[in-house]
Design an enzyme around this catalytic site. Structure first.
Site, PDB file in Angstrom:
ATOM      1  N   SER A 142      40.413  47.188  18.455  1.00  0.00           N
ATOM      2  CA  SER A 142      39.486  46.257  17.783  1.00  0.00           C
ATOM      3  C   SER A 142      39.072  46.893  16.464  1.00  0.00           C
ATOM      4  O   SER A 142      39.189  48.111  16.287  1.00  0.00           O
ATOM      5  CB  SER A 142      38.251  46.078  18.669  1.00  0.00           C
ATOM      6  OG  SER A 142      37.207  45.425  17.967  1.00  0.00           O
ATOM      7  N   TYR A 155      31.349  48.646  24.422  1.00  0.00           N
ATOM      8  CA  TYR A 155      32.597  48.143  23.822  1.00  0.00           C
ATOM      9  C   TYR A 155      33.031  49.038  22.671  1.00  0.00           C
ATOM     10  O   TYR A 155      34.208  49.427  22.572  1.00  0.00           O
ATOM     11  CB  TYR A 155      32.354  46.705  23.343  1.00  0.00           C
ATOM     12  CG  TYR A 155      33.581  45.970  22.869  1.00  0.00           C
ATOM     13  CD1 TYR A 155      34.372  45.242  23.766  1.00  0.00           C
ATOM     14  CD2 TYR A 155      33.943  45.966  21.528  1.00  0.00           C
ATOM     15  CE1 TYR A 155      35.491  44.535  23.329  1.00  0.00           C
ATOM     16  CE2 TYR A 155      35.056  45.267  21.081  1.00  0.00           C
ATOM     17  CZ  TYR A 155      35.829  44.556  21.986  1.00  0.00           C
ATOM     18  OH  TYR A 155      36.932  43.862  21.542  1.00  0.00           O
TER      19      TYR A 155
HETATM   20  P1  NAD Z   1      40.016  36.921  26.948  1.00  0.00           P
HETATM   21  O1  NAD Z   1      38.718  36.938  27.695  1.00  0.00           O
HETATM   22  O2  NAD Z   1      40.538  35.626  26.439  1.00  0.00           O
HETATM   23  O3  NAD Z   1      41.159  37.574  27.848  1.00  0.00           O
HETATM   24  C1  NAD Z   1      40.921  38.734  28.581  1.00  0.00           C
HETATM   25  C2  NAD Z   1      42.027  38.906  29.582  1.00  0.00           C
HETATM   26  O4  NAD Z   1      41.720  40.056  30.394  1.00  0.00           O
HETATM   27  C3  NAD Z   1      42.160  37.724  30.558  1.00  0.00           C
HETATM   28  O5  NAD Z   1      43.514  37.506  30.849  1.00  0.00           O
HETATM   29  C4  NAD Z   1      41.427  38.223  31.791  1.00  0.00           C
HETATM   30  O6  NAD Z   1      41.836  37.595  32.995  1.00  0.00           O
HETATM   31  C5  NAD Z   1      41.819  39.683  31.771  1.00  0.00           C
HETATM   32  N1  NAD Z   1      40.943  40.512  32.604  1.00  0.00           N
HETATM   33  C6  NAD Z   1      39.582  40.515  32.637  1.00  0.00           C
HETATM   34  N2  NAD Z   1      39.167  41.366  33.599  1.00  0.00           N
HETATM   35  C7  NAD Z   1      40.289  41.902  34.152  1.00  0.00           C
HETATM   36  C8  NAD Z   1      40.506  42.846  35.188  1.00  0.00           C
HETATM   37  N3  NAD Z   1      39.494  43.409  35.861  1.00  0.00           N
HETATM   38  N4  NAD Z   1      41.789  43.158  35.508  1.00  0.00           N
HETATM   39  C9  NAD Z   1      42.831  42.573  34.857  1.00  0.00           C
HETATM   40  N5  NAD Z   1      42.674  41.682  33.856  1.00  0.00           N
HETATM   41  C10 NAD Z   1      41.410  41.353  33.527  1.00  0.00           C
HETATM   42  O7  NAD Z   1      39.837  37.993  25.789  1.00  0.00           O
HETATM   43  P2  NAD Z   1      40.594  38.205  24.382  1.00  0.00           P
HETATM   44  O8  NAD Z   1      39.646  37.856  23.311  1.00  0.00           O
HETATM   45  O9  NAD Z   1      41.936  37.620  24.399  1.00  0.00           O
HETATM   46  O10 NAD Z   1      40.671  39.799  24.380  1.00  0.00           O
HETATM   47  C11 NAD Z   1      41.845  40.519  24.655  1.00  0.00           C
HETATM   48  C12 NAD Z   1      41.706  41.914  24.089  1.00  0.00           C
HETATM   49  O11 NAD Z   1      41.544  41.822  22.674  1.00  0.00           O
HETATM   50  C13 NAD Z   1      40.502  42.692  24.624  1.00  0.00           C
HETATM   51  O12 NAD Z   1      40.858  44.046  24.833  1.00  0.00           O
HETATM   52  C14 NAD Z   1      39.509  42.581  23.473  1.00  0.00           C
HETATM   53  O13 NAD Z   1      38.606  43.656  23.451  1.00  0.00           O
HETATM   54  C15 NAD Z   1      40.436  42.594  22.282  1.00  0.00           C
HETATM   55  N6  NAD Z   1      39.847  42.051  21.067  1.00  0.00           N
HETATM   56  C16 NAD Z   1      39.433  40.759  21.036  1.00  0.00           C
HETATM   57  C17 NAD Z   1      38.865  40.275  19.855  1.00  0.00           C
HETATM   58  C18 NAD Z   1      38.379  38.879  19.756  1.00  0.00           C
HETATM   59  O14 NAD Z   1      37.722  38.581  18.751  1.00  0.00           O
HETATM   60  N7  NAD Z   1      38.666  37.987  20.684  1.00  0.00           N
HETATM   61  C19 NAD Z   1      38.736  41.112  18.747  1.00  0.00           C
HETATM   62  C20 NAD Z   1      39.178  42.417  18.816  1.00  0.00           C
HETATM   63  C21 NAD Z   1      39.733  42.874  19.991  1.00  0.00           C
END
Ligand code: NAD
Length: 260
Positions: A142, A155
């Site tokens: 991130s 986080y």
């Molecule tokens: P999201 O909530 O859409 O998806 C998260 C995924 O993780 C889902 O498939 C969920 O089922 C899975 N998950 C949650 N708990 C779990 C567990 N205990 N075991 C296995 N799987 C599990 O989130 P996203 O926004 O797509 O985020 C994905 C990654 O990207 C994360 O690491 C997040 O920190 C990172 N990220 C997101 C953003 C953003 O703005 N959305 C920005 C920077 C980084």
């Protein structure tokens, strides 16, 4: 027939992970999906992607809060496809609260999923990748691997740690053709971001629009959310020969956030 590459994307039942898994499958890789959610909906996603991409797509519902489950996920993926070429550590959760009110169990859960699960999957996959002299490990970190925001202690700590883990693994794999890089997105409008809007409204006493404009996109100079497809494209690039010398990097994809 030459072997297809095999990829595993954690947390790929939603958001960024699903976008990355889709791009890898469409590029011709067999894919293991992982994540939580409604079984029927996940099966619909799995079967749809398999048909659309013409590759094998399997699903493993391992809950990555547990070390054993992370190792089991890797073992099962290698067992199913006979190899693991690309590992994308993407599963992550968020919680927003001032540190004095930050629930200890939320701290533990965020560290377990957003940092430790990547250690456990890489630990389980590294020997296999080194032996085969091929591996591409991509950790979805991130902008919060570089900079902080208030109320996100767990986080930010986990993502800074994930970048450290990325650099270490990059050095250990360097002479075995195993590459490890971090992708550092700014804000992407996924369920993870949507879900933190109410908590941020509460923590800062703001309206929904204020949170989006004045908090989420405040630091993102383009004033646009990053698209899931943008991140998927970068992840796919990291698996191509053109990226062979990219190792231990943190690739920012944040509209200029961390340029400030
Ligand atoms: P999201 O909530 O859409 O998806 C998260 C995924 O993780 C889902 O498939 C969920 O089922 C899975 N998950 C949650 N708990 C779990 C567990 N205990 N075991 C296995 N799987 C599990 O989130 P996203 O926004 O797509 O985020 C994905 C990654 O990207 C994360 O690491 C997040 O920190 C990172 N990220 C997101 C953003 C953003 O703005 N959305 C920005 C920077 C980084």
């Amino acid at each position: 027939m030459s072997e297809r590459r095999a990829a595993l994307v954690t947390g790929s039942t939603s958001g960024i992970g699903l976008g990355v898994a889709t791009a890898l499958a469409k590029a011709g890789m067999d894919v293991t999906l992982n994540g939580l959610g409604d079984a029927a909906e996940i099966e619909r996603i799995r079967a749809g992607l398999e048909q659309e991409a013409g590759v094998t797509v399997r699903y493993d519902g391992a809950n990555l809060m547990q070390a054993d489950a992370c190792a089991g996920l890797i073992e099962a993926a290698i067992g199913a496809f006979g190899r693991l070429d690309v590992l994308v550590n993407n599963a992550g959760i968020q919680h927003v609260a001032p540190i004095e009110d930050f629930p200890v169990e939320k701290w533990n859960a965020i560290l377990a999923l957003n940092l430790s699960s990547s250690f456990h999957t890489i630990r389980a996959a590294m020997g296999h990748m080194k032996e085969r002299k091929f591996g591409r490990i991509i950790n979805v970190a991130s902008a919060h691997a570089h900079v902080a925001s208030p109320f996100k202690s767990a986080y930010v700590a986990a993502k800074h740690g994930l970048y450290g883990l990325t650099k270490t693994v990059a050095l250990e794999g360097a002479q075995f053709n195993v590459r490890c890089n971090a992708i550092c997105p700014g804000y992407v409008h996924t369920p993870l971001v949507e879900n933190q809007i109410p908590d941020t409204m509460k923590a800062r006493g703001m309206s929904r629009d204020q949170v989006i404009q004045d908090v989420l996109l405040a630091a993102q100079p383009t004033k646009e959310f990053v698209k899931v497809e943008d991140i998927a494209g970068l992840a796919l690039f990291l698996t191509t020969p053109a990226a062979n010398q990219i190792n231990g990097a943190a690739l920012n994809i944040d509209g200029g956030w961390t340029a400030q």
